[in-house]
Design a protein around this motif. Sequence first.
Motif, mmCIF file in Angstrom:
data_model
loop_
_atom_site.group_PDB
_atom_site.id
_atom_site.type_symbol
_atom_site.label_atom_id
_atom_site.label_comp_id
_atom_site.label_asym_id
_atom_site.label_seq_id
_atom_site.Cartn_x
_atom_site.Cartn_y
_atom_site.Cartn_z
ATOM 1 N N VAL A 1 0.842 -0.761 0.297
ATOM 2 C CA VAL A 1 -0.305 -0.003 0.543
ATOM 3 C C VAL A 1 0.543 1.295 0.246
ATOM 4 O O VAL A 1 1.974 1.557 1.000
ATOM 5 C CB VAL A 1 -0.654 -0.019 1.325
ATOM 6 C CG1 VAL A 1 -2.018 1.630 1.312
ATOM 7 C CG2 VAL A 1 -1.578 -1.229 1.513
ATOM 8 N N ASP A 2 0.748 2.207 -1.052
ATOM 9 C CA ASP A 2 0.653 3.599 -0.422
ATOM 10 C C ASP A 2 0.542 4.518 0.878
ATOM 11 O O ASP A 2 -0.672 4.537 0.350
ATOM 12 C CB ASP A 2 1.335 4.045 -1.621
ATOM 13 C CG ASP A 2 2.005 5.899 -2.705
ATOM 14 O OD1 ASP A 2 1.938 6.022 -0.561
ATOM 15 O OD2 ASP A 2 2.002 5.892 -2.854
ATOM 16 N N ALA A 3 1.582 4.727 1.457
ATOM 17 C CA ALA A 3 0.604 4.786 2.758
ATOM 18 C C ALA A 3 0.339 6.680 2.308
ATOM 19 O O ALA A 3 -0.882 6.663 2.813
ATOM 20 C CB ALA A 3 1.403 5.564 3.822
ATOM 21 N N ARG A 4 1.183 7.278 1.386
ATOM 22 C CA ARG A 4 0.349 8.310 1.163
ATOM 23 C C ARG A 4 -1.236 8.800 0.491
ATOM 24 O O ARG A 4 -2.412 9.652 1.014
ATOM 25 C CB ARG A 4 1.049 9.217 -0.102
ATOM 26 C CG ARG A 4 2.221 9.346 0.187
ATOM 27 C CD ARG A 4 3.173 9.629 -1.011
ATOM 28 N NE ARG A 4 3.568 8.488 -2.169
ATOM 29 C CZ ARG A 4 4.363 8.515 -2.717
ATOM 30 N NH1 ARG A 4 5.439 9.656 -3.398
ATOM 31 N NH2 ARG A 4 4.448 7.668 -3.487
ATOM 32 N N ASP B 1 -6.015 7.709 8.962
ATOM 33 C CA ASP B 1 -5.898 7.083 10.504
ATOM 34 C C ASP B 1 -4.966 5.352 10.291
ATOM 35 O O ASP B 1 -3.916 5.438 10.977
ATOM 36 C CB ASP B 1 -7.374 6.091 10.664
ATOM 37 C CG ASP B 1 -7.773 5.643 9.749
ATOM 38 O OD1 ASP B 1 -7.773 5.102 8.557
ATOM 39 O OD2 ASP B 1 -8.795 3.923 10.085
ATOM 40 N N LEU B 2 -4.551 5.065 9.043
ATOM 41 C CA LEU B 2 -4.077 3.981 8.656
ATOM 42 C C LEU B 2 -2.124 4.774 9.345
ATOM 43 O O LEU B 2 -1.565 4.172 9.430
ATOM 44 C CB LEU B 2 -4.354 3.560 7.020
ATOM 45 C CG LEU B 2 -2.998 2.543 7.314
ATOM 46 C CD1 LEU B 2 -2.970 1.316 8.137
ATOM 47 C CD2 LEU B 2 -2.800 1.935 5.729
ATOM 48 N N GLN B 3 -2.916 6.373 8.163
ATOM 49 C CA GLN B 3 -0.948 7.424 8.081
ATOM 50 C C GLN B 3 -0.392 7.405 9.446
ATOM 51 O O GLN B 3 0.323 7.306 9.343
ATOM 52 C CB GLN B 3 -1.138 8.000 7.400
ATOM 53 C CG GLN B 3 -1.192 8.103 5.809
ATOM 54 C CD GLN B 3 -1.748 9.717 5.085
ATOM 55 O OE1 GLN B 3 -1.213 10.331 6.044
ATOM 56 N NE2 GLN B 3 -1.892 9.834 4.295
ATOM 57 N N VAL B 4 -2.035 7.273 10.723
ATOM 58 C CA VAL B 4 -1.033 7.764 11.905
ATOM 59 C C VAL B 4 -0.871 6.374 12.624
ATOM 60 O O VAL B 4 0.883 6.374 13.055
ATOM 61 C CB VAL B 4 -2.829 8.248 12.676
ATOM 62 C CG1 VAL B 4 -2.449 8.245 14.377
ATOM 63 C CG2 VAL B 4 -3.018 9.512 11.687
ATOM 64 N N ALA C 1 -1.813 12.738 5.410
ATOM 65 C CA ALA C 1 -2.913 13.923 5.313
ATOM 66 C C ALA C 1 -2.759 15.502 5.882
ATOM 67 O O ALA C 1 -4.074 15.903 4.774
ATOM 68 C CB ALA C 1 -4.212 13.022 5.394
ATOM 69 N N ASP C 2 -2.103 15.339 6.226
ATOM 70 C CA ASP C 2 -1.912 15.890 7.440
ATOM 71 C C ASP C 2 -1.212 17.770 6.700
ATOM 72 O O ASP C 2 -1.196 18.585 6.507
ATOM 73 C CB ASP C 2 -1.519 16.648 9.085
ATOM 74 C CG ASP C 2 -1.968 15.330 9.531
ATOM 75 O OD1 ASP C 2 -2.882 15.319 9.615
ATOM 76 O OD2 ASP C 2 -1.716 14.923 11.098
#
Length: 171
Positions: A142-145, A150-153, A166-167
């Motif tokens: 998965v590309d985290a971008r 919530d997954l990015q956090v 996302a931030d």
Amino acid sequence: MAKIEKVPSDMREKFDEITQITDDFSEKFLNDEYAEVIRKATAALCRKKNSPLKKGKPLAWACGITHAIGFVNFLADKSEDPYISAADLYKNFGVGQSTGQGKSKIVRDLLDMFQMAPEWTIPSKVATNPMTWMLEVNGMIVDARRAPRDLQVVAYEKGLIPFIPADEETA
């Protein structure tokens, strides 16, 4: 250089000797970012059980470590800034091509380096390095971008990504 790297006491002198050479080279031909990542790699090699840095000339190791970090970051690509050809890198270290390549290969193998390896990417290229953002989630890459915030956090809190994309987009 901002921080003192964690190095075993029996390797401190060798670390200092090699990084004096690489710091001087970075100041003359590269930049502070390269110097920082080269120091990080040198410290990691010093911490290896039976460190290869115990044998061989510091100049050859300085060249090999610099070449390895340059390999990860495409230093020999003329479109990059800074740029230096492998031949010029060896020449400026006063090391033969076979010695420089040989030491670089040892470094890359021991530190699991590959082109665009996130851990060895210079700081200014981390955000644009696609490998920085690739995560395995339930067996899928998965590309985290592009993942939900919530997954990015979670990924950020685990140290898997350098910031929460996302931030950044809303800033």
